[in-house]
Design an enzyme around this catalytic site. Structure first.
Site, PDB file in Angstrom:
ATOM      1  N   TYR A  95     -12.836  18.152 -80.919  1.00  0.00           N
ATOM      2  CA  TYR A  95     -13.794  18.897 -81.737  1.00  0.00           C
ATOM      3  C   TYR A  95     -15.235  18.407 -81.595  1.00  0.00           C
ATOM      4  CZ  TYR A  95     -10.247  21.786 -83.904  1.00  0.00           C
ATOM      5  OH  TYR A  95      -9.262  22.712 -84.113  1.00  0.00           O
ATOM      6  N   GLU A 138      -3.767  22.105 -88.131  1.00  0.00           N
ATOM      7  CA  GLU A 138      -3.078  21.821 -86.864  1.00  0.00           C
ATOM      8  C   GLU A 138      -2.182  20.589 -86.987  1.00  0.00           C
ATOM      9  OE1 GLU A 138      -6.493  21.765 -84.311  1.00  0.00           O
ATOM     10  OE2 GLU A 138      -6.855  23.883 -84.713  1.00  0.00           O
TER      11      GLU A 138
END
Length: 396
Positions: A95, A138
């Site tokens: 990310y 997730e």
């Protein structure tokens, strides 16, 4: 923490995203894929070349900016992203890489006078908020897959137990765990991720599961794409006995637990997840209308399997549309039409009862047509669902 001021700044960029979002995301992908080898395997190069991925990301960024005050307005979009990330095994460390390139692209495309430090800081906070949401969801999915009977986390090695050509373009691969243990009970409509190395370069791809869960194996049915690096590798190089690295199943385009009549509509290779749904639904006895459009009978995947299932299950009605060479009906209760499908044909093929659960999948043009037909027929939007094999687009 995203402040009220930062939310207002993000919302103020909506007009810029509406007019220039695709240019921004195209530049973002160009930068990131050229400079970051770590995230390259997560992205399909063909989707970059066609522009599908930049268009999809531009739409997602715009939707996020519009609904920054109330993320419930994003609908299914977060779930789509989460399941795709899970299937490719996106990790928390990815990310910051993606976020850094996104902020850089905003500054370089919009210019420093528009993308001021305050604007960049606001978008950094907004991206951080979204990243935290996705990472948490997730992780929950990774943990659930690992803890499920027959489940796993990360890569698991599967042996190709069978390789079968369904059409000249589509080949099925039946995969069994190398360790001989069981396989988790995935939901019909889900997909897996594969990790392969082609010419020394790691690639990751999603493929729908084309059979219902049996606790022992997985089946994927792969269309050879014109520029498909991985699909070509699977068709040409992977043989029975070879080993593939598989990520756990993911996906939210799944069969609802309902007794309503079921309508499954597909064109081309869009049939693959619907085969798993069909196999799962048949033992329940619910009425099923299965519509499949293909270029010709020779190009129709699972034709023989469908005909065999219809012969065994009288509640299954088959409707086949072919662009050419339709020929006679292959069975008494199977209706066949020739030519491109249109609204009149699909409407005629729907069951008389319109309180149904409908699932449709195929090229975007076909899905737009199916959506219009179902809406005009009075099927509630909540009872009609679709999926995109590649980056999600709008059917509006």
């Amino acid at each position: 923490m995203l402040t009220d001021r930062q939310r207002a700044i993000v919302k103020s960029t909506v007009p810029l995203l509406e007019t220039g979002g695709e240019a921004l995301t195209t530049h973002f992908y160009r930068l990131m894929l050229a400079e970051s080898a770590e995230v390259q395997p997560l992205f399909n190069s063909v989707h970059q070349q066609t522009g599908a991925q930049p268009r999809a990301l531009a739409r997602s960024v715009l939707m996020y900016a519009k609904h920054i005050d109330d993320l419930s307005g994003l609908g299914d979009l977060p779930a789509q992203i989460i399941h795709k990330h899970v299937s490719l095994q996106v990790q928390p460390e990815h990310y910051p890489i993606v976020g850094g390139f996104l902020l850089r692209a905003i500054r370089e495309v919009l210019g420093a006078e528009v993308a001021t430090d305050e604007v960049i800081d606001a978008w950094a906070a907004a991206y951080g908020q979204l990243a935290d949401i996705l990472i948490g969801a997730e992780k929950a999915s990774y943990d659930a897959n690992a803890q499920a009977p027959g489940g796993w986390k990360g890569v698991r090695r599967f042996v190709v137990a069978a390789k079968q050509a369904e059409t000249p373009e589509i080949t099925s691969f039946t995969l069994q765990p190398e360790d001989g243990a069981g396989v988790l009970a995935y939901q019909p409509g889900q997909f897996i991720g594969l990790r392969v190395v082609v010419e020394g370069k790691e690639q990751r791809r999603n493929y729908s599961l084309s059979q219902a869960a049996d606790g022992r194996s997985l089946r994927i049915s792969v269309k050879r794409e014109a520029q498909g690096v991985v699909s070509g590798h699977l068709h040409d190089q992977v043989q029975t006995g070879d080993v593939l690295e598989v990520f756990p199943p993911a996906g939210h385009f799944t069969l609802d637990d309902s007794a309503k009549p079921l309508v499954l509509m597909a064109a081309g290779v869009g049939i693959t997840p619907l085969m798993a749904m069909l196999q799962q639904a048949l033992p329940t006895g619910r009425p099923i209308t299965f519509i499949h459009c293909a270029r010709s009978p020779e190009q129709q995947a699972f034709r023989s399997e469908l005909l065999a299932l219809a012969a065994q299950h009288p509640q299954l009605w088959l409707r086949f549309g072919y662009e050419q060479d339709a020929g006679p009906s292959p069975a008494a209760d199977v209706e066949v039409a020739e030519g491109l499908p249109d609204a009149a044909l699909l409407t005629r093929w729907l069951p008389a009862v319109r309180d149904v659960q409908a699932y449709y999948l195929g090229p975007v043009g076909f899905m737009r047509l199916a959506k219009q037909v179902l809406q005009r027929a009075g099927v509630p939007d909540a009872q009609a669902r679709c999926e995109f094999f590649g980056p999600a687009e709008s059917l509006a």
